[in-house]
Design a protein around this motif. Structure first.
Motif, PDB file in Angstrom:
ATOM      1  N   ALA A  68       0.831  -1.205   0.000  1.00 19.97           N
ATOM      2  CA  ALA A  68       0.000   0.000   0.000  1.00 19.97           C
ATOM      3  C   ALA A  68       0.866   1.255   0.000  1.00 19.97           C
ATOM      4  N   ALA A  69       1.963   1.259   0.756  1.00 21.70           N
ATOM      5  CA  ALA A  69       2.822   2.445   0.820  1.00 21.70           C
ATOM      6  C   ALA A  69       3.492   2.700  -0.530  1.00 21.70           C
ATOM      7  N   ALA A  70       3.949   1.649  -1.194  1.00 21.72           N
ATOM      8  CA  ALA A  70       4.592   1.808  -2.503  1.00 21.72           C
ATOM      9  C   ALA A  70       3.590   2.322  -3.525  1.00 21.72           C
ATOM     10  N   ARG A  71       2.367   1.789  -3.474  1.00 25.02           N
ATOM     11  CA  ARG A  71       1.333   2.243  -4.399  1.00 25.02           C
ATOM     12  C   ARG A  71       1.029   3.723  -4.173  1.00 25.02           C
ATOM     13  N   GLU A  72       0.955   4.131  -2.912  1.00 20.32           N
ATOM     14  CA  GLU A  72       0.667   5.536  -2.583  1.00 20.32           C
ATOM     15  C   GLU A  72       1.809   6.446  -3.031  1.00 20.32           C
ATOM     16  N   GLY A  77       3.666  10.606  -6.722  1.00 20.96           N
ATOM     17  CA  GLY A  77       4.592  11.081  -7.754  1.00 20.96           C
ATOM     18  C   GLY A  77       3.860  11.486  -9.025  1.00 20.96           C
ATOM     19  N   LYS A  78       2.863  10.697  -9.399  1.00 20.01           N
ATOM     20  CA  LYS A  78       2.067  11.040 -10.581  1.00 20.01           C
ATOM     21  C   LYS A  78       1.303  12.345 -10.367  1.00 20.01           C
ATOM     22  N   ARG A  79       0.760  12.529  -9.156  1.00 19.39           N
ATOM     23  CA  ARG A  79       0.044  13.781  -8.871  1.00 19.39           C
ATOM     24  C   ARG A  79       0.993  14.972  -8.935  1.00 19.39           C
ATOM     25  N   ARG A  81       3.792  15.237 -10.701  1.00 22.89           N
ATOM     26  CA  ARG A  81       4.129  15.520 -12.104  1.00 22.89           C
ATOM     27  C   ARG A  81       2.973  16.218 -12.810  1.00 22.89           C
ATOM     28  N   ALA A  82       1.745  15.814 -12.506  1.00 23.60           N
ATOM     29  CA  ALA A  82       0.570  16.453 -13.121  1.00 23.60           C
ATOM     30  C   ALA A  82       0.479  17.916 -12.689  1.00 23.60           C
ATOM     31  N   ARG A  83       0.752  18.181 -11.384  1.00 24.61           N
ATOM     32  CA  ARG A  83       0.741  19.564 -10.898  1.00 24.61           C
ATOM     33  C   ARG A  83       1.796  20.399 -11.618  1.00 24.61           C
ATOM     34  N   THR A  84       3.000  19.850 -11.773  1.00 25.89           N
ATOM     35  CA  THR A  84       4.089  20.571 -12.438  1.00 25.89           C
ATOM     36  C   THR A  84       3.706  20.898 -13.881  1.00 25.89           C
ATOM     37  N   LYS A  85       3.130  19.933 -14.584  1.00 26.76           N
ATOM     38  CA  LYS A  85       2.756  20.171 -15.979  1.00 26.76           C
ATOM     39  C   LYS A  85       1.595  21.161 -16.083  1.00 26.76           C
ATOM     40  N   ARG A  86       0.694  21.109 -15.094  1.00 21.66           N
ATOM     41  CA  ARG A  86      -0.418  22.035 -15.090  1.00 21.66           C
ATOM     42  C   ARG A  86       0.096  23.462 -14.929  1.00 21.66           C
ATOM     43  N   LEU A  87       1.135  23.664 -14.083  1.00 19.40           N
ATOM     44  CA  LEU A  87       1.694  24.982 -13.871  1.00 19.40           C
ATOM     45  C   LEU A  87       2.433  25.510 -15.109  1.00 19.40           C
TER      46      LEU A  87
END
Length: 94
Positions: A68-72, A77-79, A81-87
């Motif tokens: 569960a910790a690895a999945r989180e 990390g995906k969130r 990267r999405a925030r960085t690209k959104r900015l």
């Protein structure tokens, strides 16, 4: 030299495994020492090692699932990267 198929000490299943992995005749040569007796001992040791590796049954890999910790961590990390690209987007592009 060891003839696998003529061996009485191996079972049929072991013979099939050795023949499939190493062939019908196992050979080991040693010319490391000056003494014939020592070279013969080395050759027998090498022959035993070849036979042992040919008879070894590989362990089956047990497939595991990420915890569960690895999945989180992966999702966080995906969130990020999405925030960085959104900015990086120009304003008003949403």
């Amino acid at each position: 030299m060891f003839d696998v198929e003529a061996s009485a000490s191996l079972s049929e299943a072991q013979k099939r495994r050795v023949v499939a992995k190493a062939g019908t005749v196992l050979r080991a040569i040693a010319q490391d020492e000056r003494s014939q007796l020592r070279n013969r001992e080395l050759a027998v040791d090498r022959l035993v090692e070849k036979l042992r590796t040919a008879l070894a049954v590989p362990r089956r890999r047990v497939p595991t699932t990420p915890g569960a910790a690895a999945r989180e961590r992966r999702l966080e990390g995906k969130r990020q990267r999405a925030r960085t690209k959104r900015l990086r987007r120009p304003p008003g592009d949403e």
